[in-house]
Design an enzyme around this catalytic site. Structure first.
Site, PDB file in Angstrom:
ATOM      1  CE  LYS A 104      -3.434  -2.460   2.827  1.00  0.00           C
ATOM      2  NZ  LYS A 104      -4.136  -2.507   4.127  1.00  0.00           N
ATOM      3  CE  LYS A 190      -3.835   1.748   4.902  1.00  0.00           C
ATOM      4  NZ  LYS A 190      -2.928   0.958   5.735  1.00  0.00           N
ATOM      5  CD  GLU A 280       5.195   0.862   2.416  1.00  0.00           C
ATOM      6  OE1 GLU A 280       5.637   1.884   1.840  1.00  0.00           O
ATOM      7  OE2 GLU A 280       5.486  -0.297   2.072  1.00  0.00           O
TER       8      GLU A 280
END
Length: 331
Positions: A104, A190, A280
């Site tokens: 992600k 997110k 991330e």
């Protein structure tokens, strides 16, 4: 159909076990011989799941040649490794395969989404389609068979359905989707919000603050994603608000943990000097900042996280600045 999972970390191991539980042919590739031996000899991956016994039918190897007869290749490696690992894997493929991505984020050099990277580096004659298997999930829960729902998202709904059938069982429910842009942007952004959520927890703020952060963070995700063609409804699904809630609320989230440390110290320097885990949201914060600036997209929470991470702004000052922005209608 034979699936090869590349990456013997937490998520790769958990998803490989799902296939073993479903009595599907699966082979797990790792780079660490100790992890591979632990899986094969002890039926454990003690580094990631202490005390958890894995399905005895799950086997691991360091040998990439097992890819030769694969029908599906699942990449369970960090975003910065997707390009090199997909390139290496492609050299072993002897037929077209479905490539599943679970990372992600964005490519650290080109800012591409993961599906774009895979389509660029895997030759067309070896690539049937790309499917993103993403949504609100912690490997620590899936590996002990906690009830979980995520999405299989692809430009090919037929191949998304294939992945859905392959992975679904009594504890993992897969939905399909075709909004690749919206889903991939949602699960990436997110992570920035999870850092923000950890920061406010570290600063001592509680439920009221987190509810406001999640709600306004969702609006930023929608604003950014729809600007690039994502669909509004995607962001109220599993790859939008679903992933946002779990990552902003769980101590299992690396991004939340990172933010919490930064908030507790009201300073980013010690975290950046000592962090050894893949987080991330740090890289994503910069990508979102740069793109939002260029495209004139209003992203106030992401912007403040960027200022903390890259310009050393104090978290308390950021929280204060967000609260004292010009007043406005909610929508």
């Amino acid at each position: 159909m034979k699936t090869v999972v590349i990456g013997s970390g937490s998520w790769g191991t958990a998803l490989a076990q799902v296939l073993a539980d479903n009595q599907q042919p699966v082979q797990l590739i790792g780079v660490n011989q100790d992890e591979v031996n632990d899986i094969n000899l002890n039926h454990r991956n003690s580094k990631y799941f202490p005390g958890v016994e894995l399905n005895k039918d799950l086997h691991a190897t360091t040998d990439y040649s097992v890819l030769k007869d694969a029908d599906i290749v699942l990449l369970a490696v960090p975003t910065q490794a997707i390009e090199s690992v997909a390139t290496q894997a492609a050299s072993y493929l002897e037929k077209q395969v479905i490539v599943i991505n679970v990372a992600k984020g964005f490519n650290p050099k080109t800012d591409e989404r993961m599906s774009e990277v895979i389509r660029r580096v895997v030759p067309a004659e070896k690539l049937k389609s790309v499917v993103s298997l993403i949504g609100p999930s912690h490997a620590e829960e899936v590996v002990v068979r906690q009830l979980t729902s995520i999405d299989a998202v692809s430009q090919s709904l037929i191949d998304a359905s294939t992945v859905q059938e392959l992975f679904s069982n009594h504890y993992l429910r897969i939905y399909t989707g075709d909004d690749e842009i919206g889903s991939e942007l949602g699960v990436a952004i997110k992570n920035v919000m999870a850092i923000a959520s950890g920061i406010i927890a570290g600063l001592g703020y509680k439920d009221n603050t987190r509810a406001a952060l999640i709600t306004r963070g969702l609006q930023e995700m929608i604003r950014f994603g729809t600007h690039f063609g994502g669909r509004h409804e995607t962001f109220i699904g599993l790859t939008g608000v679903g992933d946002l809630i779990v990552t902003c609320s769980s101590e299992n989230s690396r991004n939340f943990q990172a933010g919490k440390q930064i908030g507790q110290e009201n300073d980013v320097r010690h975290f950046l000097e000592t962090n050894t885990k893949t987080t991330e949201g740090i890289r994503t914060a910069k990508v979102v900042h740069d793109i939002a600036l260029k495209e004139h997209i209003e992203m106030p929470i992401c912007e403040e996280v960027y200022q903390i991470l890259f310009n050393g702004k104090e978290p308390k000052e950021c929280a204060n600045d967000l609260m004292l922005r010009n007043l406005k209608k909610e929508f």
